[in-house]
Scaffold this motif. Structure first.
Motif, PDB file in Angstrom:
ATOM      1  N   UNK A  70     -33.636  14.363  67.248  1.00  0.00           N
ATOM      2  CA  UNK A  70     -33.336  12.938  67.204  1.00  0.00           C
ATOM      3  C   UNK A  70     -34.035  12.239  68.362  1.00  0.00           C
ATOM      4  N   UNK A  71     -34.047  10.926  68.305  1.00  0.00           N
ATOM      5  CA  UNK A  71     -34.693  10.095  69.317  1.00  0.00           C
ATOM      6  C   UNK A  71     -35.194   8.821  68.672  1.00  0.00           C
ATOM      7  N   UNK A  72     -34.975   7.666  69.327  1.00  0.00           N
ATOM      8  CA  UNK A  72     -35.316   6.382  68.721  1.00  0.00           C
ATOM      9  C   UNK A  72     -36.815   6.216  68.501  1.00  0.00           C
ATOM     10  N   UNK A 118     -33.665   6.696  80.146  1.00  0.00           N
ATOM     11  CA  UNK A 118     -33.775   5.938  78.906  1.00  0.00           C
ATOM     12  C   UNK A 118     -33.520   4.467  79.125  1.00  0.00           C
ATOM     13  N   UNK A 119     -32.902   3.833  78.123  1.00  0.00           N
ATOM     14  CA  UNK A 119     -32.673   2.394  78.172  1.00  0.00           C
ATOM     15  C   UNK A 119     -31.632   2.057  79.232  1.00  0.00           C
ATOM     16  N   UNK A 120     -31.901   0.986  79.954  1.00  0.00           N
ATOM     17  CA  UNK A 120     -30.951   0.503  80.956  1.00  0.00           C
ATOM     18  C   UNK A 120     -31.264  -0.962  81.211  1.00  0.00           C
ATOM     19  N   UNK A 152     -27.451   3.415  73.472  1.00  0.00           N
ATOM     20  CA  UNK A 152     -28.436   3.009  72.471  1.00  0.00           C
ATOM     21  C   UNK A 152     -28.972   4.216  71.712  1.00  0.00           C
ATOM     22  N   UNK A 153     -29.083   5.341  72.394  1.00  0.00           N
ATOM     23  CA  UNK A 153     -29.510   6.582  71.757  1.00  0.00           C
ATOM     24  C   UNK A 153     -28.309   7.288  71.137  1.00  0.00           C
ATOM     25  N   UNK A 177     -36.380   6.011  74.630  1.00  0.00           N
ATOM     26  CA  UNK A 177     -37.170   4.775  74.555  1.00  0.00           C
ATOM     27  C   UNK A 177     -38.093   4.625  75.757  1.00  0.00           C
ATOM     28  N   UNK A 178     -38.389   5.736  76.411  1.00  0.00           N
ATOM     29  CA  UNK A 178     -39.217   5.700  77.611  1.00  0.00           C
ATOM     30  C   UNK A 178     -40.550   4.995  77.461  1.00  0.00           C
TER      31      UNK A 178
END
Length: 759
Positions: A79-81, A347-349, A242-243, A311-312
């Motif tokens: 998995x992974x966006x 990741x997202x922040x 988000x993930x 989302x890096x």
């Protein structure tokens, strides 16, 4: 709270009473008959080969109903966006301390934990790549088949090297930004409820229910239509949910056992497995002429990705885009690299890479101002973008003078300087300012669909439906305020339906400061068709002309009449045989520049900050005594929510600047709980905190209010750093600001002996 928002009408947010009284049920509060407890076994090592996995003993534990590994995944083990490179369960290798090996479902928490202890995993530890420098070494072991570089991004214009030769002053510095925890109170969790026909309902906090549904479909090997995701309310996210996190494990266990399964991470589990803010090392070289005109700007960004992509790449793209900020620089050379390591997942922040790069950029401006012996505000004013200038990577953006407006707002606040001589001679006071910009939406080249639906339900409620999530940010208040404003109906006339994939249209994610704008744009598209639909139906039912009707509180009114509606919404719903519903679909506004770099934005918000600090010469502690935010984000929709977002974001970045670092040692977290990971509490927040909203948009701007979920986190970081410099003379290059470094500096300058002699 002072500022200019207190005069606005402030409705109590729809979920406010339930939240402050504790009556609201978060998704992790839910329980179902015959519910099992799920737990996930995660790696003992940040990097190792898996030699064997034996689950036989665990299966014999009384009360255990399922023990699953990679062998039990029906379809995709990933998995992974962006890229599905994170295994649901590891097969032959673990790459970080949060990697999952197995999961269990049992009658009780005690049985589940005992089963985890009985799972036998044999490892062969491998070299730990605990820094980007190690991972980039030519001889470093490859963490992924393509190597250790996750993503590269760049932007260039002009000739930087030639431009530096023309500069009067050049500043080159390296800035180091730490890993930060999101710090939500409710850790990752949810309940997973299977149906007899193989369907499953997922009650789990996320910022994009439809994206979760898509990813779970690939893992479970079943159609998306058989998966229902109910994704809010949740106890905070800030990007951290988000993930996918616990969703694959709860879903697999529920389908395996045929019973509901609840998984709720402990704080330690959340720390180890959850994503964090990307640590970055940013080297900037910036040059000006003798008059303070910026001529050249060279930037190198190295970001620690951790083990998997998440989302890096979008975070790095965002940092590259914002590396020049709101300044017009003719020659730019920005390069960034995102590096896989065995550290905790990044990741997202909130701020999405803009926080880190703005700290460096504004630091460069302050250092250049000192070299030029120029007022820092004047230096910024000389180089600021104008209303119709291109964006930071040469793309066309919506005309805006937001940068100038917030700078001038901060300039005026400097005339009310609160810095005064303290009676305690060991307290050193300073003031700092900074500005920043933040692109809203996902940006160029990325799917960023939105939409909503207005319906008259059978019980007479006007239903406004979105696929967004309420994660504490006040979305439901925004929806309520905008719906009442646009339709003219009353609060009791509407029902908000969100975050349920079986009941709402696809609206995109609750991220990227996009939801307020998307609700506003949706209602602009929904309003006229929906009202026309109601007028036509009312005209047919009442035999009255449509053009004499208007929507109002309680129902449809005749224009010029004040004695009540000619037909209530409830009456219309009861008498009508038609489906009175209208749906809209559209895309978040993107730049029309065809060759814009990936992720380049079209709509921006701007923020200016002024802070006052006190530095204790005996302890090195920094206390922020006042914060003034000046925000240009268009019309304020929800005054309480607006202030809450800006103030809350500011406090979050105050912690990032002064206290927080999710430090890792050999790929393991030094702090795994909040007893040793320090975040700001109420005593760290200055009572003197003010928010000033600039609501004006450029003439002809039809894009409505911008989101403010992130802009409040950006400029406060360099502003505090500048205030510390103003107080002590020390330039800050590394966060969080070190009391030891401050004490050493003040001792070397002779400040501390002078203080002690005066005591």
């Amino acid at each position: 709270m002072k500022g200019n928002i207190q005069e606005k009408e402030k409705r109590i947010r729809p979920d406010g009473v339930e939240k402050v009284t504790g009556k609201i049920k978060y998704l992790t509060d839910l329980s179902f008959p015959n519910m099992l407890v799920g737990k996930v076994l995660r790696s003992e090592y940040p990097h190792a080969k898996i030699l064997s996995i034996n689950t036989e003993k665990a299966k014999q534990i009384p009360g255990v109903h399922a023990v699953i590994t990679h062998e039990d995944i029906p379809a995709m083990n990933g998995f992974g966006l962006v890229t599905p490179d994170q295994p649901v369960f590891c097969v032959d290798r673990v790459r970080y301390i949060g990697d999952a090996i197995a999961a269990v479902a049992a009658e009780s928490l005690e049985s589940a934990e005992e089963a985890l202890r009985c799972i036998e995993v044999k490892y062969e530890p491998l070299e730990v790549l605990d820094s980007p420098e190690k991972a980039l070494h030519p001889d470093a072991i490859k963490l992924h088949p393509q190597g250790n570089i996750c993503h590269k991004a760049s932007y260039k214009k002009g000739n930087v090297e030639e431009a530096f030769k023309q500069c009067t002053y050049v500043i080159e510095e390296t800035y180091e930004l730490p890993r930060q925890m999101h710090g939500f109170i409710e850790t990752e969790g949810g309940v997973f409820v299977p149906d007899e026909d193989g369907d499953i309902t997922v009650f789990a906090g996320t910022q994009h229910g439809f994206k979760d549904r898509f990813q779970l479909s690939r893992i479970l090997g079943i159609p998306e239509t058989k998966i229902r995701v109910i994704s809010s309310p949740m106890g905070g996210s800030f990007g951290g949910k988000d993930e996918l996190n616990i969703q694959p494990y709860g879903s697999l266990l529920a389908l395996k056992t045929g019973r509901p399964v609840k998984i709720h991470n402990t704080r330690v589990e959340s720390v180890r497995a959850g994503i964090k803010r990307h640590p970055m090392k940013i080297t900037m070289k910036t040059g000006v002429d003798a008059n303070g005109k910026l001529l050249a700007h060279k930037v190198n960004i190295v970001a620690d990705k951790g083990a998997y992509t998440t989302l890096g790449p979008a975070v790095l793209d965002f940092a590259v885009e914002h590396a020049a900020g709101p300044y017009m620089i003719p020659n730019i050379d920005t390069e960034g690299v995102l590096v896989f390591t065995n550290n905790g997942m990044s990741g997202e922040f909130r701020g999405f890479g803009g926080n880190q790069v703005t700290f460096a950029l504004e630091g460069q401006l302050d250092r250049l101002a000192e070299r030029l012996q120029m007022d820092p505000i004047e230096l910024r004013r000389k180089n600021l973008r104008k209303e119709t200038d291109l964006g930071p990577v040469g793309q066309m953006i919506a005309p805006t003078d937001g940068a100038s407006l917030v700078l001038e707002g901060v300039s005026k606040l400097m005339n009310t300087n609160r810095k005064q001589q303290d009676e305690q001679p060991w307290i050193f006071k300073g003031t700092g300012i900074a500005i920043g910009m933040h692109g809203g939406g996902l940006g160029k080249g990325r799917i960023d669909h939105a939409g909503g639906r207005l319906s008259l339900a059978k019980d007479g409620k006007i239903e406004i439906s979105f696929g967004f999530e309420e994660c504490g940010q006040g979305l439901v208040a925004v929806i309520e305020n905008l719906t009442i404003s646009e339709l003219g109906c009353g609060k009791d006339d509407i029902r908000i339906v969100i975050s349920d994939t079986d009941r709402v249209p696809i609206s995109g994610s609750s991220t990227a400061s996009r939801t307020t704008n998307m609700v506003w744009q949706s209602l602009k598209r929904l309003k006229e068709p929906f009202m026309k639909m109601l007028y036509e139906e009312a005209a047919e039912l009442l035999k009255l002309p449509e053009d004499e009707m208007t929507l109002g509180v309680g129902g449809i009114w005749l224009k010029g009449r004040s004695d009540g509606p000619c037909i209530t919404y409830e009456e219309m719903a009861r008498k009508s045989e038609k489906e009175l519903s209208y749906t809209t679909n559209f895309h978040f506004p993107i730049t029309p520049t065809p060759d814009a770099i990936p992720g380049a934005h079209f709509l921006y918000t701007f923020g200016g900050i002024k802070v006052d600090v006190e530095v204790n010469g005996l302890t090195g502690k920094v206390i922020v005594t006042s914060i003034d935010h000046v925000i240009s984000a268009g019309p304020v929709v929800s005054p309480n929510g607006y202030v809450g977002q800006i103030e809350g974001g500011g406090v979050m970045s105050l912690g990032y600047t002064l206290l927080e670092e999710a430090k890792m040692i050999d790929g393991k977290y030094a702090s795994e709980n909040f007893d040793t990971y320090l975040m700001p509490n109420i005593v760290d927040v200055p009572f003197d905190t003010n928010v000033y909203a600039i609501e004006e948009l450029a003439e002809g701007d039809e894009y409505g209010p911008r989101g403010v979920g992130e802009i409040g986190t950006i400029a406060i970081i360099p502003a505090i750093a500048k205030a510390v410099h103003d107080a002590t003379g020390l330039w800050i290059n590394k966060l969080p600001i070190s009391p030891e470094e401050l004490l050493n500096h003040m001792e070397q300058k002779g400040m501390i002996p002078w203080v002690l002699n005066k005591m």
